[in-house]
Write a protein that holds these residues in place. Structure first.
Motif, short mmCIF file in Angstrom:
data_model
loop_
_atom_site.label_atom_id
_atom_site.label_comp_id
_atom_site.label_asym_id
_atom_site.label_seq_id
_atom_site.Cartn_x
_atom_site.Cartn_y
_atom_site.Cartn_z
N LEU A 113 0.85 -1.19 0.00
CA LEU A 113 0.00 0.00 0.00
C LEU A 113 0.88 1.24 0.00
O LEU A 113 1.63 1.48 0.95
CB LEU A 113 -0.91 -0.01 1.23
CG LEU A 113 -1.81 1.21 1.40
CD1 LEU A 113 -2.81 1.31 0.26
CD2 LEU A 113 -2.53 1.15 2.74
N LEU A 120 -2.03 -0.11 -4.78
CA LEU A 120 -2.55 -1.13 -3.88
C LEU A 120 -2.39 -2.47 -4.58
O LEU A 120 -2.94 -2.68 -5.67
CB LEU A 120 -4.03 -0.88 -3.56
CG LEU A 120 -4.77 -2.01 -2.83
CD1 LEU A 120 -4.18 -2.24 -1.45
CD2 LEU A 120 -6.25 -1.72 -2.74
N LEU A 179 -5.65 1.68 4.94
CA LEU A 179 -6.25 1.06 3.76
C LEU A 179 -7.67 1.54 3.57
O LEU A 179 -8.09 1.85 2.45
CB LEU A 179 -6.22 -0.46 3.90
CG LEU A 179 -6.91 -1.25 2.79
CD1 LEU A 179 -6.22 -1.02 1.45
CD2 LEU A 179 -6.94 -2.73 3.13
#
Length: 198
Positions: A113, A120, A179
């Motif tokens: 990430l 991603l 995230l």
């Protein structure tokens, strides 16, 4: 007698925590900040320390009573020991079961990430799972409702892709809030549950 098994366990845990902490601190000085997340011993130890301590403390009374002279433990002592074991299991077992479940789900998973580069990537068993952010139909973010339990740090994110695939990323890999922030443009279902079974 009951501290014969507990004391070495606590000493080993303390030394292991100290060594891992020093190694992480030194690596932070000389290493480059990584955006690659995988299961690490330090993260697992941090999540499992209190549940294992509760289980070890509660279960240590059973051998102490069982190894005593025959008939020396009264029914009251056995009752108190059973109550202590029940409390230890109630505190530590749910976290240990979640830890094992999350390990099964993500032991071969690597998360990359890098929000600054809009990157991603998820690798499972060494194979990249190909998808873009636009391929994610929905995100499910599941966290624990009660913050005062040993299983509260266990949570997960489920990525539901348009092609029907599901990718589960658990808190054993990393803190999942960055995230979730990275995927804020994707429709997200946030749920809080008593026990975050994935």
């Amino acid at each position: 007698m009951k501290f014969v098994l507990l004391r070495p366990l606590l000493e080993v845990l303390a030394v292991l925590a100290l060594v891992l902490g020093v190694a992480r601190w030194v690596a932070g000085w000389f290493g480059k900040r990584t955006h690659t997340y995988r299961l690490t011993a330090a993260r697992q130890l941090r999540l499992l320390a209190w549940p294992l301590l509760a289980l070890g403390t509660g279960l240590s009374v059973v051998p102490a009573l069982a190894m005593g002279p025959h008939g020396s433990a009264s029914p009251l002592e056995w009752g108190l020991a059973a109550a202590l074991v029940a409390v230890a299991l109630a505190l530590g077992a749910p976290a240990a079961v979640l830890h094992l479940r999350y390990w099964v789900l993500n032991h071969a998973t690597v998360l990359v990430l890098q929000p600054q580069e809009n990157r991603l990537e998820v690798y499972q068993h060494g194979q990249r799972q190909y998808f873009e952010r636009r391929d994610i139909a929905r995100v499910q973010r599941v966290t624990c409702r009660t913050r005062a339990t040993f299983w509260a740090p266990y949570n997960y994110v489920r990525l539901l892709l348009h092609d029907g695939r599901e990718i589960v990323l658990t808190s054993l890999l990393a803190d999942l809030e960055p995230l979730t922030v990275f995927l804020r443009s994707v429709p997200t279902d946030r749920r809080t549950v008593a026990w975050a079974w994935a």
